[in-house]
Design a protein around this motif. Structure first.
Motif: not given
Lengths: 257, 257
Positions: B98-105
């Motif tokens: 994610q743009k803030d660094g949260t992993p999405l996959a």
């Protein structure tokens, strides 16, 4: 192997048969064992009623004439014509003929492009035939654009894919890419023979090619000009191309859902 | 979308993280929303024991550092690293952040090339994730050479295929062909980001490309030189490319056996 991108006059069987006969002679003189002609070369794509009128059964007059020609100039021939099926339907059929003209296999085009659906019926089977220890598959023009079709044939052991085409501008680029991709991803030779000339708003540009399993183009015919060329292929190249990896064995079908 | 073909020093995480941070800054400055990095850019392909030592879990230190960087320079990031799985195995993993660094996959490379089988374990799943209405698939290097993998993702609705690579000479040509073929035959964009530099007998030449559904190359990075480039893609091109025909709908799976 020879590719013959010869002219095709829409609806004029006599002119086209003469071109086919001339191509057989030339390819034979060039020393070819096998000759690939463009898609539906007997008649071209005429409109629905005309195509039905011109279509022939598998033992029609044109086939007889081609067989007589092969008796004098023997070679394996990949010949594409509108077939009148015993069910009364018209198919876009490619026949693989023995050197003396005996038919070995018939393939009815299975993926029909846009308007073709209105004038022919799709086939229901992919064909892989073995001749002198070499396995041949046949796909016609639009068929080549589906990776699954070439892959299914490769899984049956295909060494050489034969592709009669009537691909029109501006689709030269996708067909070049697909021809090379199918060769690479299946460790096979691909012999792609495209027609030339113009009909209605369509222009067919030839650019027939023969590609080896490393993606190398071994033979390339002219841009939109009659051209018959022969090249020798080395079947060992198939084994060589599987040296580091073998796509057919390294597939993971359980993931492709 | 941005592709960053940046140098990778085998085994030197600090040097590589600095390169990644720099790439994030530059792509962000170029206005990119999404940045694709080359395959296993955190460490390169070191030998088996070294890779096991360097591998990190999904919430390892390097990931934390990259997340911090994205907090300052937000963009979607496609980041590839050796993952130490909770099962104790090492995977060749690509993470979509994610743009803030949260992993999405997370995608674990499913087709392993030759020697890779000795140093990493293959993944067991293909991933298609939706972000802001756009569906992304991930395939890593050798994966791209299997038409079935991209096709399976396309059947799940994929619009954009992301391909981190570490493709070495002399395989530039097959990868170029495959990148374009996958875009054409699935009506998708393909963003192919290849590493540069040399390691042992391998030379990686970059030549990263971004291809649209008509097979057009929208962006091309330099030959074996650090290069970060951004281009805007038009998702309407996917619909346009399905105007005359739609490969996904015109497949004939009953014949592919």
């Amino acid at each position: 192997m020879a590719l013959a991108q010869i002219p095709c006059r829409e609806g004029d069987k006599e002119a086209n048969l003469q071109e086919i006969e001339q191509a057989i002679e030339e390819a034979h003189t060039q020393g070819a064992d096998i000759l690939v002609l463009p898609e539906i070369i007997l008649t071209g794509f005429v409109h629905r009623e005309a195509l039905r009128m011109l279509a022939e059964t598998r033992d029609g007059e044109s086939m007889a004439r081609i067989r007589r020609k092969l008796a004098d100039f023997p070679l394996y021939l990949v010949y594409s014509f509108p077939e009148l099926g015993s069910d009364g339907e018209v198919y876009n059929t490619t026949c693989f003929l023995q050197k003396d003209g005996t038919p070995l296999a018939y393939y009815r085009k299975t993926h029909l492009f846009a308007g073709e659906k209105k004038i022919t019926k799709p086939g229901e089977e992919l064909i892989c035939l073995e001749v002198e220890g070499v396995k041949f598959g046949i796909l016609v023009c639009f068929d080549l654009e589906f990776p699954e079709a070439a892959r299914a044939l490769a899984m049956q052991g295909m060494h050489v894919l034969l592709v009669p085409s009537a691909n029109m501008s501006p689709y030269e680029y996708p067909h070049r890419i697909f021809t090379v991709a199918r060769a690479l991803e299946n460790h096979i030779f691909v012999a792609y023979c495209n027609r030339i000339g113009a009909h209605k708003s369509f222009v067919y540009r030839g650019q027939s090619i023969l590609v080896d399993p490393s993606g190398k183009i071994l033979l390339e015919c002219a841009d939109n000009k009659r051209d018959i060329q022969t090249v020798q292929i080395q079947l060992e190249n198939i084994r060589d191309s599987r040296d580091m990896y073998n796509y057919l064995e390294e597939r993971r079908p359980e993931l492709y859902r």
